[in-house]
Scaffold this motif. Sequence first.
Motif, PDB file in Angstrom:
ATOM      1  N   GLY A  76       0.837  -1.196   0.000  1.00 31.06           N
ATOM      2  CA  GLY A  76       0.000   0.000   0.000  1.00 31.06           C
ATOM      3  C   GLY A  76       0.867   1.240   0.000  1.00 31.06           C
ATOM      4  N   VAL A  77       0.493   2.223  -0.814  1.00 30.64           N
ATOM      5  CA  VAL A  77       1.267   3.462  -0.954  1.00 30.64           C
ATOM      6  C   VAL A  77       0.353   4.654  -0.690  1.00 30.64           C
ATOM      7  CG1 VAL A  77       2.726   4.852  -2.470  1.00 30.64           C
ATOM      8  CG2 VAL A  77       2.687   2.351  -2.725  1.00 30.64           C
ATOM      9  N   ASP A  78       0.834   5.577   0.120  1.00 26.50           N
ATOM     10  CA  ASP A  78       0.133   6.837   0.377  1.00 26.50           C
ATOM     11  C   ASP A  78       0.975   7.973  -0.187  1.00 26.50           C
ATOM     12  OD1 ASP A  78      -1.086   9.117   1.367  1.00 26.50           O
ATOM     13  OD2 ASP A  78      -0.680   8.677   3.476  1.00 26.50           O
ATOM     14  N   ARG A  85       4.559   7.286   1.601  1.00 27.77           N
ATOM     15  CA  ARG A  85       4.685   6.206   2.580  1.00 27.77           C
ATOM     16  C   ARG A  85       4.292   4.889   1.928  1.00 27.77           C
ATOM     17  NH1 ARG A  85       4.284   5.722   8.294  1.00 27.77           N
ATOM     18  NH2 ARG A  85       3.428   3.711   8.970  1.00 27.77           N
ATOM     19  N   LEU A  86       5.111   3.849   2.135  1.00 28.06           N
ATOM     20  CA  LEU A  86       4.814   2.510   1.630  1.00 28.06           C
ATOM     21  C   LEU A  86       4.778   1.530   2.785  1.00 28.06           C
ATOM     22  CD1 LEU A  86       6.961   3.896  -0.612  1.00 28.06           C
ATOM     23  CD2 LEU A  86       6.354   1.791  -1.811  1.00 28.06           C
ATOM     24  N   GLU A  87       3.836   0.579   2.711  1.00 26.47           N
ATOM     25  CA  GLU A  87       3.760  -0.494   3.693  1.00 26.47           C
ATOM     26  C   GLU A  87       3.538  -1.816   2.966  1.00 26.47           C
ATOM     27  OE1 GLU A  87       1.617   0.365   7.502  1.00 26.47           O
ATOM     28  OE2 GLU A  87       0.901   2.114   6.387  1.00 26.47           O
ATOM     29  N   LYS A  98       7.951  -1.161   6.233  1.00 22.95           N
ATOM     30  CA  LYS A  98       7.461   0.138   5.767  1.00 22.95           C
ATOM     31  C   LYS A  98       8.646   1.024   5.391  1.00 22.95           C
ATOM     32  CE  LYS A  98       7.082   1.979  10.481  1.00 22.95           C
ATOM     33  NZ  LYS A  98       6.144   2.512  11.502  1.00 22.95           N
ATOM     34  N   GLU A 100       9.381   5.424   4.199  1.00 22.90           N
ATOM     35  CA  GLU A 100       8.777   6.742   4.096  1.00 22.90           C
ATOM     36  C   GLU A 100       9.789   7.737   3.542  1.00 22.90           C
ATOM     37  OE1 GLU A 100       6.997   9.729   7.385  1.00 22.90           O
ATOM     38  OE2 GLU A 100       5.991   7.775   7.273  1.00 22.90           O
ATOM     39  N   GLU A 359      -2.386   6.674   8.792  1.00 23.96           N
ATOM     40  CA  GLU A 359      -1.791   5.639   7.948  1.00 23.96           C
ATOM     41  C   GLU A 359      -2.842   4.812   7.204  1.00 23.96           C
ATOM     42  OE1 GLU A 359      -0.857   6.209  11.132  1.00 23.96           O
ATOM     43  OE2 GLU A 359       0.976   7.252  10.554  1.00 23.96           O
ATOM     44  N   ALA A 362      -2.609   4.237   3.216  1.00 29.21           N
ATOM     45  CA  ALA A 362      -1.779   3.147   2.684  1.00 29.21           C
ATOM     46  C   ALA A 362      -2.444   1.793   2.905  1.00 29.21           C
ATOM     47  CB  ALA A 362      -0.394   3.177   3.324  1.00 29.21           C
TER      48      ALA A 362
END
Length: 383
Positions: A76-78, A85-87, A98, A100, A359, A362
């Motif tokens: 998941g990317v925000d 931010r990636l998780e 994660k 960032e 969060e 993401a």
Amino acid sequence: MRRGNRALLLRTLYFEQESSRQDLSRLTGLSPATVSNVVADLITDGIVIEAGAVDSDGGRPRTLLRIRESYGYVVGVDVGETRVRLELFDLAMAEQAKAEYALEPGAHEPPAVIEHILAGLGSVLADAGVDESQVLGMGVGAPGIVEQCPELLVHGQTFGWDGVPLGDRLRAGTSIPVFADNGAKTMGQAELWFGAGQGARHVVMTLIGTGVGASVITDGVTYRGASSSAGEWGHTTIAVNGRVCRCGARGCLEAYIGAGALLGRYGGGPAAGDEESALAAMLGDPTARPVLDEAVACLGAGLGDLVNLFNPERVILGGWAGLLIGRALLPEIRAAAGRNALTQPMAQVSIELGRLGPEAVALGAATLVVEDFLLRGDAPHRS
């Protein structure tokens, strides 16, 4: 029919977490024989595993089933105002790693954002020891309007993005399938699946940060409109010929309740671009009361509009600024919404804070991949 049955069983099992074959037959309406056959296929494919047994009334113990968390992974990317931010999650949505990357204010050029996403993808896979072939897909929560075409075109007016082919640019750097949607919509799906929206069918999720947006969920489905622009709540007009918004129009709700707008009226921007700390300080400052009173009035009017237009069961305040403001002023916000909404729909709606934190964008982006996996019901095994 086989694919439909697989999808139905997978979706049911995913949200029930653990179920027996008997329970799956009752929950889905499929015959016991069909459930047994499909489950046998899913076990053979490595998607479903047996997870112990429970006693049944007067009969043999029932074997419990669950989706194997390590069958595949999702990213998941925000893409936010101040960071990318990636998780990385397993299929139980347990975070595995994660990464960032900070974004300078106003510096949201597509090549830089794409570079951060691809670098972060490599970073989270390396940190978790996961090979790219094990990843079912990557979901991106992006700013603005995301057209659901093969190129995943992003129109982020406040970012200066005009038809950016996000999908094509990411696929040039990875073989992982790419999905994308507006960040408010991904946050809304995360809250619907795992947070404050659970159990509801009609929900409006609001996202308040530097920008302002919303996700409208009707009968459990996100409403997107003709070209996926539904939910641009921040750019509805709250004051004719009002303050200039970042989008160039006048009187937009974002120009009255967005974090940047609030801090600007309070007296200057934050040091080093740290809007979150500056807004928290503002909320604790008695001299900021006139600015906050106006913000509550405008937010109440905006929420009242949502109640009148969509008749939701719940309205959820989210986004980092929405959560800060809501924690400090929720009773006043509810009262302001009540003054601006019709009595009957207002009596049936609850206005709540999001439970998943900022969060959630993401996390919700990652659920785009999971949703596709569950709907197809036939994802190839990734070893």
